[in-house]
Design a protein around this motif. Structure first.
Motif, PDB file in Angstrom:
ATOM      1  N   PHE A  83      -5.659  -7.925   3.277  1.00  0.00           N
ATOM      2  CA  PHE A  83      -5.783  -6.527   3.707  1.00  0.00           C
ATOM      3  C   PHE A  83      -6.280  -5.663   2.549  1.00  0.00           C
ATOM      4  CE2 PHE A  83      -4.179  -2.202   4.126  1.00  0.00           C
ATOM      5  CZ  PHE A  83      -4.685  -1.866   5.376  1.00  0.00           C
ATOM      6  N   GLY A  84      -7.180  -4.759   2.846  1.00  0.00           N
ATOM      7  CA  GLY A  84      -7.505  -3.668   1.948  1.00  0.00           C
ATOM      8  C   GLY A  84      -8.226  -4.004   0.663  1.00  0.00           C
ATOM      9  N   ASP A 129      -1.101   1.892   6.273  1.00  0.00           N
ATOM     10  CA  ASP A 129      -1.556   0.659   5.643  1.00  0.00           C
ATOM     11  C   ASP A 129      -0.380  -0.279   5.379  1.00  0.00           C
ATOM     12  OD1 ASP A 129      -4.119   1.613   5.681  1.00  0.00           O
ATOM     13  OD2 ASP A 129      -4.177   2.139   3.553  1.00  0.00           O
ATOM     14  N   HIS A 130       0.730   0.297   4.959  1.00  0.00           N
ATOM     15  CA  HIS A 130       1.923  -0.526   4.726  1.00  0.00           C
ATOM     16  C   HIS A 130       2.378  -1.183   6.025  1.00  0.00           C
ATOM     17  CE1 HIS A 130       6.334  -0.777   3.085  1.00  0.00           C
ATOM     18  NE2 HIS A 130       5.744  -1.955   3.156  1.00  0.00           N
ATOM     19  N   ASP A 181     -10.386  -5.903   9.711  1.00  0.00           N
ATOM     20  CA  ASP A 181     -10.385  -5.195   8.434  1.00  0.00           C
ATOM     21  C   ASP A 181     -11.648  -5.542   7.657  1.00  0.00           C
ATOM     22  OD1 ASP A 181      -9.884  -3.948   6.068  1.00  0.00           O
ATOM     23  OD2 ASP A 181      -8.094  -5.098   5.547  1.00  0.00           O
ATOM     24  N   ARG A 189     -11.405  -5.822   3.740  1.00  0.00           N
ATOM     25  CA  ARG A 189     -10.402  -6.678   3.111  1.00  0.00           C
ATOM     26  C   ARG A 189     -10.980  -7.627   2.067  1.00  0.00           C
ATOM     27  NH1 ARG A 189      -9.518 -11.945   4.776  1.00  0.00           N
ATOM     28  NH2 ARG A 189     -10.810 -12.702   6.469  1.00  0.00           N
ATOM     29  N   PRO A 246       0.829  -1.215   0.000  1.00  0.00           N
ATOM     30  CA  PRO A 246       0.000   0.000   0.000  1.00  0.00           C
ATOM     31  C   PRO A 246       0.856   1.256   0.000  1.00  0.00           C
ATOM     32  CG  PRO A 246      -0.691  -1.555   1.720  1.00  0.00           C
ATOM     33  CD  PRO A 246       0.625  -2.038   1.204  1.00  0.00           C
ATOM     34  N   ARG A 297       0.473  -1.982   8.465  1.00  0.00           N
ATOM     35  CA  ARG A 297      -0.500  -3.042   8.766  1.00  0.00           C
ATOM     36  C   ARG A 297      -0.182  -4.313   7.988  1.00  0.00           C
ATOM     37  NH1 ARG A 297      -4.620  -3.548  12.669  1.00  0.00           N
ATOM     38  NH2 ARG A 297      -6.180  -5.015  11.903  1.00  0.00           N
ATOM     39  N   ASP A 347      -0.080   4.157   1.453  1.00  0.00           N
ATOM     40  CA  ASP A 347      -0.204   4.813   2.757  1.00  0.00           C
ATOM     41  C   ASP A 347       0.713   4.148   3.779  1.00  0.00           C
ATOM     42  OD1 ASP A 347      -1.959   6.655   4.579  1.00  0.00           O
ATOM     43  OD2 ASP A 347      -1.835   4.726   5.604  1.00  0.00           O
TER      44      ASP A 347
END
Length: 224
Positions: A152-153, A87-88, A144, A147, A82, A90, A84
């Motif tokens: 993730f994400g 976020d990275h 999350d 996700r 990611p 995480r 951000d």
């Protein structure tokens, strides 16, 4: 480029997941039969381990985590990290928990179960450690809500490159030990195996590990 890889190795699998996820043109090769004693292979990786990535100019990069980081830096067009920083972080947390609290506690159980006289007390103690680690990983996945089927994400990331082989190894442990209930308290970890099928890259890694396990079990039966 070419990658020396073993299908069943979770460390090699995470690199293949990154390669497939980034759609890179990398030749995936099985190392030569004598790779553990070969001076030529030792020249590629003095630690004498797989995976090892060999660049087009002949230079080599060992260690799965280092290889994945190199691929991200060298081929940013399809990022698996990611943008951000939070976020990275995480994503890196997910990989750390998967490595240090789940995979590390999973490996000893294969040896504890693979004996004619299992030490039930030792098994239960190790299962408790694994269950604790699974709880940590399950909590991160469950938090999350965006996700989707991935770690993730809502998209493939380096966290998936770590989690696919971790989840497959857990599947193998449940089969090998007959303890099919190991993930009953960890719904997010259990369900991850079904969700990853939405990514052809991740599904490919899972299927390769399954093929590797079948080959290993056939070889084991032939030499028993």
């Amino acid at each position: 480029m070419k990658l020396y890889s073993l299908a069943l190795s979770p460390f090699a699998a995470r690199v293949r997941a990154a390669i497939y996820g980034k759609d890179l043109a990398v030749d995936i090769l099985t190392p030569p039969e004598d790779w553990r004693t070969s001076p030529a292979f030792r020249a590629l990786n003095p630690m004498v381990r797989v995976p090892v990535l060999v660049l087009d100019d002949g230079r080599s990069i060992p260690e799965s985590a280092v290889i994945v980081e190199y691929l991200e830096d060298a081929f940013p067009a399809v990022p698996l990290r990611p943008d951000d920083p939070v976020d990275h972080a995480r994503v890196r947390l997910l990989t750390a928990v998967a490595d240090n609290y789940v995979m590390r506690e999973t490996f000893p159980l294969f040896g504890l179960f693979d004996t004619k006289t299992p030490d039930e007390a030792a098994i239960q103690a190790q299962l408790a450690k694994l269950d604790s680690g699974l709880g940590l990983l399950n909590g991160l996945l469950a938090e999350d809500t965006a996700r989707g089927p991935f770690a993730f994400g809502g998209r493939v990331s380096t966290a998936d490159a770590w989690l696919v082989p971790v989840r497959y190894t857990l599947e193998g442990l449940m089969r090998f030990s007959g303890r099919a209930h190991l993930l009953d308290r960890h719904a997010a970890v259990a369900g991850y195996a079904q969700g990853l099928r939405e990514s052809p890259a991740l599904a490919r890694v899972w299927d390769e590990m399954e093929d590797g396990l079948r080959a290993f079990m056939a070889q084991r039966a032939a030499t028993a």
